[in-house]
Design a protein around this motif. Structure first.
Motif: not given
Ligand SMILES: [Zn+2]
Length: 153
Positions: A30, A63, A70, A119, A121-122
């Motif tokens: 990002r 990110h 993710d 988290e 997924w991270h």
């Molecule tokens: Zn993340």
């Protein structure tokens, strides 16, 4: 993502597939402006205090490093949501991510150290040696680098 992380991620996805687990990237690199937009939207929705528990402030998101992504199942179910915990995809990541140089960056029960809620997924690329060490010792990256400073009391 940066090439080293992208290559490792491809290996990880391929290995998961061998095990019948189909993973896909939800959100990788990002930019600063993208993170700013995201964070501001969360603040508008939930307020600063809540937003800070699950979203990084602009300039502070992993990110933005190009080393973090993710991940969810290819069905996109529970993508970057707490219901991802306990899925077979989450379990596979927890068991195998380190083999490809990734760690679950914000583990369960380590919120006071990482400053982030769980988290599953991270995942963050740190290289195989560090990933294995962090995972097998069940510690966070902060603890690995010896800079564990509790963020909340
Ligand atoms: Zn993340």
């Amino acid at each position: 993502m940066r090439k080293v992380a992208a290559d490792a991620l491809k290996e990880l996805f391929d290995a998961a597939k061998q095990d019948g687990v189909y993973l896909a990237g939800v959100s990788g690199y990002r930019s600063e402006s993208r993170q700013t937009t995201l964070y501001n939207n969360y603040v508008d929705r939930d307020g600063v205090k809540a937003a800070d528990t699950y979203s990084a402030r602009p300039g502070h998101s992993e990110h933005q490093t190009g080393l973090t992504i993710d991940v969810s199942g290819t069905d996109g179910k529970c993508a970057a949501e707490s219901c991802f915990a306990g899925t077979k995809e989450a379990k596979w990541l927890a068991d195998h991510a380190y083999e490809y140089g990734f760690i679950i960056r914000y583990p369960e029960g380590k919120e006071s150290i990482t400053g982030y809620k769980y988290e599953p997924w991270h995942i963050r690329y740190v290289g195989k040696d560090i990933a294995e060490d962090v995972t097998k010792k069940d510690i966070t990256l902060e603890q690995y680098f010896g800079s564990a400073v509790p963020v909340s009391k």
